[in-house]
Design an enzyme around this catalytic site. Structure first.
Site, PDB file in Angstrom:
ATOM      1  CG  ASN A 175      -0.491  -0.404   2.542  1.00  0.00           C
ATOM      2  OD1 ASN A 175       0.770  -0.663   2.720  1.00  0.00           O
ATOM      3  ND2 ASN A 175      -0.892  -0.038   3.507  1.00  0.00           N
ATOM      4  CE  LYS A 198       9.230 -10.525   0.218  1.00  0.00           C
ATOM      5  NZ  LYS A 198       8.326  -9.893  -1.156  1.00  0.00           N
ATOM      6  N   GLY A 250       2.623  -6.117   7.242  1.00  0.00           N
ATOM      7  CA  GLY A 250       2.112  -7.051   6.483  1.00  0.00           C
ATOM      8  C   GLY A 250       0.736  -7.484   7.497  1.00  0.00           C
ATOM      9  CB  SER A 251      -1.503 -10.477   6.893  1.00  0.00           C
ATOM     10  OG  SER A 251      -0.336 -11.434   6.593  1.00  0.00           O
ATOM     11  CB  VAL A 252      -2.013 -11.090  12.200  1.00  0.00           C
ATOM     12  CG1 VAL A 252      -1.897 -12.274  13.237  1.00  0.00           C
ATOM     13  CG2 VAL A 252      -2.110  -9.691  12.579  1.00  0.00           C
ATOM     14  CB  THR A 254       2.793 -12.634   6.532  1.00  0.00           C
ATOM     15  OG1 THR A 254       1.930 -13.193   5.529  1.00  0.00           O
ATOM     16  CG2 THR A 254       4.252 -12.767   5.828  1.00  0.00           C
ATOM     17  CD  GLU A 272       2.208  -1.030  10.550  1.00  0.00           C
ATOM     18  OE1 GLU A 272       1.094  -1.503  10.967  1.00  0.00           O
ATOM     19  OE2 GLU A 272       2.475  -0.627   9.395  1.00  0.00           O
ATOM     20  CB  CYS A 306      -2.435  -1.266   8.590  1.00  0.00           C
ATOM     21  SG  CYS A 306      -1.034   0.010   8.885  1.00  0.00           S
ATOM     22  CD  GLU A 485       7.915   0.713  10.430  1.00  0.00           C
ATOM     23  OE1 GLU A 485       6.791   0.871  10.079  1.00  0.00           O
ATOM     24  OE2 GLU A 485       8.442  -0.347   9.965  1.00  0.00           O
TER      25      GLU A 485
END
Length: 511
Positions: A175, A198, A250-252, A254, A272, A306, A485
């Site tokens: 995003n 990455k 990213g997602s929980v 992952t 995050e 998010c 962050e």
């Protein structure tokens, strides 16, 4: 995303209105960046890079394999030995120069970001300007990274040093691709670490441009590297024995895998993750401001944010006027080509994500919610028929138990819920596994602070939403992540403390 920057761009439009047509040239070049140059991966496995605005394939991108990841990490490890010896002032100068180069190339970067993400150009400009500010901020902070001195008895003393961790691996989401690369790399580099990033396979372009900007600013080759790939590539990076820290957005699910990999290697980790944040609107708030805030809490970047306040709690006594105003304004948002200056709603990142968002709207209707507006696929014109454009959706008659209210959708779907009392809404707002952000709209100063103190979230907004001035820490409670962050807090998370005891007298041993 920095609304302060947005206001600046509106006030001084000449700063960003130049036309750049070269962003598409970024597509054809090698997209790995290792040891100061673009390189092609050794791997033959590829993924299809598509333009969200049109759905057209831009190219096939090679995924980095174990050899590619190892080459990038070894480059970062080798250069770490030299980079950590630079003074904080010297490292800061490199970052400040990079920030200025970003400002000079802002339109090219913004147009490339639009090509990659499908977000409107006005938003992309906002993002790029905020990223330059972040790098500039850490450039200024670098010289001040230091330890402490403690005077002890008999002339003895102790001092501490803040030292870099080593090689930091980063994995970003799609995003905010350029923002992910800058938010993660600039504090890491300021502290003397080196970096391997990455990007998401959906948005691989601008992270490589950042590498070239860093090099132009004087960053030594190998300090910042980019490897492209999908989940397997990310796993190779997270499990690499020479990576000292992973930072992931990213997602929980992952994020859980990243944390497991770091646990096996006893590595530092920053996460995050997702959110299902509440935006609470009390009846004493300025209603126009509350409507603006609720829209900002839901509709930036096609709702793919998010921290979005997708659970909008409105005190029942003002529900009617609130809904009338927000529906009118939402219907007036122009959906269209993200490169056009008047577009407010661009394209969803992919067909898969768009279908997921539309499926959630269908589930909401089946569970008893009503659609006041939006929630449908839109084709702005024939040239954009392959892209996935969804009209911003407002749902009412929502209940806390509904799927659409509990799950993170990552689309422009606002769930409006009524409430009566302060304690009631606080309890309901906290009833989630997430805790990334929250918003409170009220003109009662005591209530604002009281509610903010009770909400379980890492970022709180009072009478605004989704505002990220430079230097403000960002991160979540509960399953929304670990660490922060931005701000000075990030510097603590990219360093480790060495304690040095100095004896000034004779050693008295008991044996």
């Amino acid at each position: 995303m920095n609304v302060l920057v947005w206001r600046s761009l509106i006030r001084y439009p000449h700063r960003c209105m130049c036309t750049v047509t070269g962003s598409s040239s970024q597509v054809s070049q090698p997209l790995n960046y290792v040891d100061g140059q673009r390189v092609d991966p050794k791997c033959t496995q590829t993924f299809d890079l598509r333009e969200p605005a049109t759905g057209k394939s831009l190219r096939y991108v090679a995924s980095s394999n174990e050899e590619d990841v190892d080459t990038a990490v070894r480059s970062a490890r080798r250069e770490f030995k030299a980079w950590k010896k630079f003074s904080g002032f010297e490292r800061g100068n490199v970052l400040k120069k990079a920030a200025n180069i970003i400002r000079m190339r802002s339109e090219e970067l913004a147009r490339t970001e639009v090509l990659d993400t499908g977000k409107p150009i006005y938003e992309a400009r906002m993002d790029i300007a905020g990223c330059a500010d972040t790098i500039d901020y850490y450039g200024g902070m670098a010289a001040g990274i230091s330890g402490e001195f403690l005077q002890l008895s008999n002339g003895n003393f102790n001092y501490t040093m803040r030292e870099p961790l080593g090689v930091v691996g980063g994995i970003g989401a799609w995003n905010y691709p350029f923002q992910m690369a800058t938010w993660k790399s600039s504090p890491a580099l300021a502290c003397g670490n080196t970096f391997v990033f990455k990007p998401s396979p959906f948005t691989p372009l601008t992270a490589v441009m950042l590498g070239e900007i860093y090099k132009e600013a004087g960053l030594p080759d190998g300090c910042y590297n980019v490897i492209q790939g999908e989940g397997e590539t990310g796993a190779l990076l997270g499990n690499h024995p020479d990576v000292n820290k992973m930072t992931f957005t990213g997602s929980v699910p992952t994020g859980t895998k990243v944390m497991e990999a770091c646990a096996k290697g006893i590595k530092h980790v920053g996460l995050e993750l997702g959110g299902k944040s509440p935006c609470i609107i009390f009846n004493d708030s300025n209603l126009d401001n509350a409507v603006s805030g609720a829209m900002m809490a839901n509709f930036f970047t096609q709702g793919q944010v998010c921290s979005n306040g997708t659970r909008v709690f409105v005190q029942n006594s003002i529900m009617g006027p609130f809904l009338a105003k927000i529906v009118e304004r939402t219907k007036n948002m122009k959906i269209g080509n993200p490169n056009h200056e008047d577009t407010k709603v661009g394209a969803t990142i992919s067909e898969e994500q768009a279908l997921k968002v539309l499926a959630y709207v269908d589930i909401a209707k089946k569970e008893g919610a009503s659609v006041l507006c939006g929630g449908e696929r839109v084709v702005p014109d024939a040239s954009l028929s392959g892209g996935y454009y969804i009209s911003p959706c407002i749902l009412v008659n929502c209940e806390d138990h509904m799927t659409v209210v509990k799950d993170e959708i990552f689309g422009s779907v606002m769930s409006v819920l009524g409430f009566d009392t302060e304690q009631e809404v606080i309890s309901r707002a906290n009833d989630t596994e997430f805790g990334l952000a929250a918003g409170v709209f009220t003109n009662d100063l005591k209530r604002a602070h009281r509610v903010a103190s009770e909400l379980e979230a890492g970022s709180l907004y009072v009478n605004n939403y989704n505002v990220y001035p430079v230097g403000v820490p960002f991160g979540g409670y509960k399953k929304s992540g670990l660490g922060r962050e931005n701000g000075p807090e990030a510097l603590d998370l990219f360093t480790q403390v060495k304690s040095v005891y100095v004896e000034m007298g004779d050693v008295e041993a008991p044996f």
